[in-house]
Design a protein around this motif. Structure first.
Motif: not given
Length: 140
Positions: A101-116, A15-25
């Motif tokens: 807050k995540w139980s580990g249930a799938l699917p799960a997506s996390f959106l990160y801003g340009r600031d990480g 996540v840290a390596s993608q700073k400056g980009k918007v990332v969806l995991v």
């Protein structure tokens, strides 16, 4: 396509390596039907916004012996990389390091801003309209 193993520390680095980009995991698994169902739509979003600085990352929660099956699915669905395979000696610690807050249930997506920083947590199938507007907002 091979999957790169990733643990909790590796995830934070990723996540840290993608700073400056918007990332969806997106966390998914081959045995998870809704995961497989939503993947093509997520790939379309990835293609649509890639040029604007959007990165789509998949992390498979499959067992290591199913990594080949996971890779085959990603290839068949034309999912852009990078692709990771979650390797966690302690699943709960891994999950909590990403989202308590995540139980580990799938699917799960996390959106990160340009600031990480994490902007959004989506547990279960993503509502694509909501997700797309969150991506567009984050890219501004």
């Amino acid at each position: 396509a091979g999957l790169t193993q990733i643990d909790a520390a590796g995830y934070q680095k990723l996540v840290a390596s993608q700073k400056g980009k918007v990332v969806l995991v997106n966390f998914w698994a081959t045995y998870c039907v809704p995961c497989r169902k939503e993947m093509p739509a997520l790939v379309q979003l990835a293609e649509k916004y890639r040029a604007k600085g959007f990165v789509f990352v998949t992390v498979s929660a499959d067992e290591p012996e199913d990594a080949t099956r996971a890779g085959n699915f990603l290839a068949a669905t034309k999912v852009p990389g990078p692709h990771y395979l979650r390797v966690a000696p302690d699943d709960e610690a891994f999950i909590n390091s990403i989202e308590p807050k995540w139980s580990g249930a799938l699917p799960a997506s996390f959106l990160y801003g340009r600031d990480g920083k994490k902007l959004r947590t989506i547990i279960g199938e993503a509502d694509l309209k909501t997700l797309e507007s969150a991506i567009v907002q984050a890219l501004r």
